[in-house]
Write a protein that holds these residues in place. Structure first.
Motif, short mmCIF file in Angstrom:
data_model
loop_
_atom_site.label_atom_id
_atom_site.label_comp_id
_atom_site.label_asym_id
_atom_site.label_seq_id
_atom_site.Cartn_x
_atom_site.Cartn_y
_atom_site.Cartn_z
N ARG A 1 -4.82 6.27 -1.79
CA ARG A 1 -4.21 5.05 -1.31
C ARG A 1 -4.14 4.06 -2.48
O ARG A 1 -5.29 3.60 -3.02
CB ARG A 1 -5.06 4.44 -0.16
N SER A 2 -3.10 3.59 -2.72
CA SER A 2 -3.13 2.78 -4.02
C SER A 2 -2.28 1.38 -3.63
O SER A 2 -1.31 1.34 -2.87
CB SER A 2 -2.41 3.22 -5.16
N SER A 3 -2.69 0.42 -4.60
CA SER A 3 -1.77 -1.04 -4.24
C SER A 3 -1.79 -1.71 -5.48
O SER A 3 -2.74 -1.56 -6.43
CB SER A 3 -2.71 -1.85 -3.12
N GLU B 1 -0.89 12.39 -1.43
CA GLU B 1 -1.76 13.36 -1.85
C GLU B 1 -1.20 14.11 -3.26
O GLU B 1 -0.13 14.08 -3.58
CB GLU B 1 -1.45 14.40 -0.74
N ASN C 1 -9.18 7.14 -3.97
CA ASN C 1 -9.05 8.57 -3.97
C ASN C 1 -9.99 9.14 -3.19
O ASN C 1 -11.33 9.17 -3.52
CB ASN C 1 -8.99 9.16 -5.60
N ASP D 1 0.85 -1.09 0.16
CA ASP D 1 0.00 0.15 -0.09
C ASP D 1 0.87 1.34 0.10
O ASP D 1 1.77 1.28 0.81
CB ASP D 1 -1.10 -0.11 1.19
N HIS D 2 0.54 2.26 -0.77
CA HIS D 2 1.08 3.54 -0.95
C HIS D 2 0.27 4.66 -0.70
O HIS D 2 -0.81 4.74 -1.38
CB HIS D 2 1.66 3.40 -2.32
N HIS D 3 0.53 5.75 0.10
CA HIS D 3 -0.33 6.91 0.35
C HIS D 3 0.39 8.14 -0.04
O HIS D 3 1.46 8.31 0.27
CB HIS D 3 -0.71 6.74 1.85
N GLN E 1 -6.90 12.54 -1.25
CA GLN E 1 -5.59 11.78 -0.62
C GLN E 1 -5.73 10.23 -1.17
O GLN E 1 -7.05 9.75 -1.22
CB GLN E 1 -6.24 11.62 1.05
N SER F 1 -6.72 2.24 -7.15
CA SER F 1 -6.36 3.57 -6.54
C SER F 1 -7.79 4.06 -5.84
O SER F 1 -8.54 4.11 -6.57
CB SER F 1 -5.94 4.44 -7.70
#
Length: 683
Positions: free
Chosen positions: A266-268, A250, A282, A246-248, A264, A280
């Motif tokens: 949060r992607s995986s 903005e 959003n 997971d990658h956070h 903001q 993603s």
């Protein structure tokens, strides 16, 4: 005995894994087939044996308690490599097996027969085997039965695999339906896109709503097309693909109408329709970002206001002392000039002193202006008229190398303003534009009516919604970079060469506009020019004009009580007023003024009070004198305008204000005006 791997061993092991049977619990169908093999072959031991890379594992067992044995000890390993029925009538007579642990120790097997478990695609997974403790043979019927039972084991394995796939498909279908429901009804925008080119593969309903795009438009488009900073997006994608978790972060993207949206994210990395993709999620935080920005602007506005208040207080104190000195300089010079012959050689020098004093007084007024502390003479005016009144002077000082265009708008609302101060604003902005165009250019002054709501005034928290008269002053000059633009309203900040500017021009403009309940906006691009926009609110109510009436300058024989703590100013006022025929009583502060008024109340016709004095200030003395004689005319004298905001009585007809520094004409006129406004009963 070492293990000899079959040529197709990797593929065989992969086929075994597809059945997902190793290390599973016993199952009745396999137990029944194993029991049947033991009965038909009349063997004490029967096994369904599956051979992986390192071991022989038993799915079903009769007469044998061990769950698995190493592959190198297994009879079945030979059967797997042989891929046909393996029968060993006497293990001690077979050199391949006579020394194996299963023969020389428990269970001391002397007989083995194993039917290969061959799949439809030709891979032998293991055997259905029987063992005995004595040497023996199988009958032809037993051999056929063992092979048939082996095929039944494979059929059962295949059936088991198909059932598992059906169950998995059902679970996946249910999970997919649940996922689709969650996907579509999530409160956040969800996008699935391919890492290559960031091509959108799927979006949920919330994404369509937030971005203002139908799903058909979304699918197949690149996210780079709606990213404010595609390079930043590429960087974050590379970080995600490197980390794999997971990658956070903005970022800001665009709606279909070009409106920026703050997210903001949060992607995986996921698998989507058989390929690697990015999920993603959003979250739209635009409202929070705008709120934070508004808070930051408010805090900055508060800091600026506090700074200006401090500077204004300092300026007010300086102005008070300066104006006392300038009053002496200006009025004394004026007095000397009145008594000098027209051809006097000293006259030009005294006139220079007078003009220098007046210029110093102008600088003091500018100090008060940027500190929002000057006195305004406000009235209803037309902004176009004020601009027209000052244009002749502007054209004279701008120069011929700059083209000037005036575009007066129609339907401009009236404003409640001090015409002189508005003209000062126009003049300062025009001069600022001139200095920004040293090689010539174009200066445009344009007015227009505008209606502003609360949203349009978000950056100006003290402004009220309504109609405004807007003035735009545009130049084609050198422009300003952001660092300079952020400081242009700071007092004494200037980019001009030494001696070519005080740094007060724009600070004065800002102070005047704020005193008129308006606001300023500035836009500038280096090399292209600058635009100042002045917004002044429409006057919708009725206000009393603060413009002084016409003065009639003449002397008189009345008695005037003058209270002034500065000796030079006190002496000068005495000389001027006695020269006009008045009787003058002098007090050094408010206490003396009240005492002298009590003593001379019957003969006193006017009280002239300096607002700032030791022991008792002018406002306190004013209150005590008015308590003794409510109709007594009072002339308040100040070098610091805000003192009068609390002091003046709007409903009083007998209170006037005299601003320092004053010359003879101004003093004479104000005194006469105050005396002439006395009620008839007091004359």
């Amino acid at each position: 005995m070492s293990v000899q791997w079959p040529a197709n061993e990797p593929a065989r092991l992969e086929a075994l894994q597809r059945y997902a049977v190793l290390d599973t619990l016993p199952e009745q169908a396999f137990d029944d087939l194993t029991q049947l093999a033991a009965l038909i072959c009349q063997a004490p031991v029967a096994l369904i044996s599956l051979t992986d890379a390192r071991r022989q594992w038993f799915k079903a067992r009769v007469g044998f308690d061990v769950r698995e044995i190493p592959r190198e000890r297994a009879f079945c390993d030979q059967a797997v490599r042989q891929e046909s029925l393996l029968v060993i009538e006497d293990t001690l007579e077979d050199e391949r097996f006579r020394d194996t642990p299963l023969v020389v120790s428990g269970p001391r097997a002397r007989f083995y027969a194993g039917a290969p478990l061959r799949t439809g695609d030709g891979f032998v997974l293991g055997t259905l085997c029987v063992l005995d403790l004595v040497p023996r043979r199988l009958t032809g019927t037993q051999v056929e039965a063992l092979e048939a039972l082996g095929r039944q084991v494979v059929a059962q394995l295949e059936l088991r695999r198909q059932l598992q796939e059906l169950e998995r498909a059902a679970r996946e279908r249910a999970a997919s339906e649940e996922y689709r429901h969650l996907f579509q009804h999530a409160n956040d925008a969800i996008l699935i896109f391919a890492p290559e080119g960031e091509i959108v593969l799927d979006v949920n309903d919330k994404a369509c709503e937030v971005y203002g795009r139908p799903r058909e438009q979304f699918i197949g488009m690149s996210l780079r097309a709606i990213s404010v900073d595609p390079t930043r997006g590429d960087h974050e994608l590379r970080r995600l693909l490197r980390g794999g978790t997971d990658h956070h972060f903005e970022t800001t993207q665009l709606r279909s109408d070009g409106t920026p949206i703050h997210f903001q994210i949060r992607s995986s990395v996921i698998e989507f329709r058989g390929r690697s993709a990015v999920l993603s999620i959003n979250r739209d935080v635009t409202a929070q970002v705008h709120a934070q920005q508004a808070l930051a602007r408010s805090e900055e506005h508060l800091r600026q206001s506090q700074k200006m208040q401090s500077l204004g207080a300092l300026a007010g104190g300086v102005a008070h002392d300066f104006n006392n000195l300038l009053t002496v300089i200006v009025a004394s010079s004026d007095l000397v000039l009145r008594h000098l012959p027209a051809d006097s050689r000293e006259r030009p020098h005294i006139d220079d002193v007078l003009q220098a004093g007046r210029r110093a007084a102008t600088l003091t007024r500018q100090l008060l202006a940027f500190g929002r502390r000057q006195q305004l003479a406000r009235q209803l005016i037309d902004l176009n008229t004020s601009i027209g009144d000052v244009m002749k002077l502007i054209r004279r000082i701008i120069g011929e190398d700059i083209e000037i265009e005036v575009r007066p708008g129609s339907g401009l609302p009236l404003i409640f303003a001090d015409p002189a101060q508005i003209e000062q604003v126009v003049m300062n902005l025009a001069v600022n534009a001139r200095d920004a165009m040293p090689d010539g250019g174009r200066l445009t002054l344009e007015t227009s009516p505008v209606e502003l709501d609360a949203a349009a005034l978000a950056d100006h928290p003290h402004a009220l919604p309504g109609r405004y008269a807007r003035l735009e002053v545009r130049d084609t000059g050198v422009g300003m970079n952001p660092a300079t633009l952020a400081r242009i309203f700071e007092p004494f900040f200037t980019t001009k060469d030494p001696g070519k500017g005080t740094g007060l021009g724009l600070a004065v403009v800002d102070g005047i506009i704020e005193q008129h309940e308006g606001f300023l906006e500035v836009a500038s691009t280096p090399g292209l020019g600058t635009t100042f926009r002045v917004f002044l609110p429409e006057e919708v109510g009725e206000r009393v004009s603060s413009v002084p009436g016409v003065r009639v300058v003449r002397g008189g024989s009345e008695t005037i009580l003058v209270a002034e703590d500065e000796p030079m100013v006190r002496s000068l006022a005495h000389e001027i007023l006695t020269g006009l025929g008045y009787t003058v009583l002098l007090a050094r502060d408010g206490v003396e003024a009240v005492e002298m008024f009590r003593e001379h109340q019957r003969s006193c016709d006017l009280v002239m009070l300096d607002v700032v004095m030791p022991r008792l200030g002018g406002r306190e003395a004013y209150a005590q004198i008015r308590a003794l004689a409510p109709d007594m005319p009072v002339l308040l004298v100040t070098g610091y305008s805000p003192e009068l905001a609390e002091q003046r009585s709007p409903d009083s007809d007998v209170t006037l204000v005299l601003q320092k520094p004053y010359d003879l004409e101004l003093l004479e006129g104000k005194v006469r005006e105050a005396l002439d406004r006395r009620p008839a009963s007091t004359r």
